[in-house]
Write an enzyme that holds these catalytic residues in place. Structure first.
Site, short mmCIF file in Angstrom:
data_model
loop_
_atom_site.label_atom_id
_atom_site.label_comp_id
_atom_site.label_asym_id
_atom_site.label_seq_id
_atom_site.Cartn_x
_atom_site.Cartn_y
_atom_site.Cartn_z
N GLY A 45 0.90 -1.36 0.05
CA GLY A 45 -0.11 0.06 0.04
C GLY A 45 0.83 1.26 -0.05
CD GLN A 50 3.31 5.79 2.66
OE1 GLN A 50 2.29 5.38 2.25
NE2 GLN A 50 4.30 5.31 3.25
CB CYS A 104 5.13 2.33 7.51
SG CYS A 104 4.52 4.14 6.53
CG LEU A 105 6.67 1.17 1.40
CD1 LEU A 105 5.88 1.44 -0.15
CD2 LEU A 105 7.69 0.13 1.46
CG HIS A 146 -0.36 1.14 7.47
ND1 HIS A 146 0.39 0.58 8.16
CD2 HIS A 146 0.00 1.96 6.50
CE1 HIS A 146 1.51 1.16 7.96
NE2 HIS A 146 1.37 2.09 6.90
CD GLU A 147 -1.08 2.45 2.76
OE1 GLU A 147 -0.68 3.49 2.85
OE2 GLU A 147 -0.49 1.37 2.94
CG HIS A 150 0.21 6.99 5.54
ND1 HIS A 150 1.17 7.35 6.15
CD2 HIS A 150 0.29 5.41 5.20
CE1 HIS A 150 2.41 6.36 6.13
NE2 HIS A 150 1.49 5.34 5.95
NI NI Z 1 2.62 3.46 5.73
#
Ligand code: NI
Length: 192
Positions: A45, A50, A104-105, A146-147, A150
């Site tokens: 995701g 991000q 998380c990226l 999770h997304e 963000h």
């Molecule tokens: Ni993340």
């Protein structure tokens, strides 16, 4: 085009993202770039903040990921979910919380167990700006939660107990200063 992923410490990750209006310039290309960026980083995701865009958009592919990163638990029975979500809002969450190790990226190298509810109802627009209200379960629900966080300026580490969060402060500081061995392109906020 692969876009650099904003690292922990970038103020854009703490902002509440704005709704997208129909006709948003370059949206189709942005969605394509976000999928490409997510796959290049082995993610499941990626949310627009991000990559530095404070707009309500995220992409998900629960069939992607890698063994050493995020991927669905072996017992997950849901079909893989690949989709772009525009102006998504979780309108209901139900069920007993379950723990799962998330990453998380934007926070490479840190994985922690997060408790989340297993059933969600999501209101969103598809790429044609058609409205949907849909139920998601299990891993797909978790990735969406999770997304979705963000877009509200929230990270998975914000769900950790205070003691746990204190224990990773040093690692978080390192990431914000550019000390990480992430294998994908990242962008770090200028030091304050
Ligand atoms: Ni993340």
């Amino acid at each position: 085009m692969i876009l650099p992923i904003r690292a922990y410490g970038d103020p854009v990750l703490k902002k509440v993202a704005q709704d997208i209006r129909p006709g948003h310039s370059g949206l189709e290309q942005l969605i394509a770039d976000m999928f490409e960026t997510m796959y290049a980083a082995n993610g499941v995701g990626l949310a627009a903040p991000q990559i530095g865009e404070s707009i309500r958009l995220f992409v998900v592919d629960t069939g992607a990921g890698s063994a050493d990163g995020e991927s669905a638990p072996d017992d997950d029975e849901e079909a893989p979910l690949k989709r772009a979500f525009i102006n998504p809002y979780i309108v209901d969450e139900e069920g007993e919380e379950w723990a799962f190790e998330e990453g998380c990226l934007s926070i490479p190298g840190i994985r922690e167990e997060v408790d989340r509810q297993p059933h969600i109802v999501l209101h969103y627009l598809d790429e044609a700006f058609q409205e949907h209200e849909e139920t998601f379960e299990g891993f797909a629900a978790r990735v969406i939660q999770h997304e979705h966080d963000h877009l509200d300026g929230k990270l998975f580490i914000d769900h950790l107990p205070p003691l746990r969060k204190r224990m990773i402060q040093g690692k978080l500081r390192d990431i914000s200063r550019g000390r990480t061995d992430a294998k994908y392109k990242m962008r770090f906020a200028p030091a304050k």
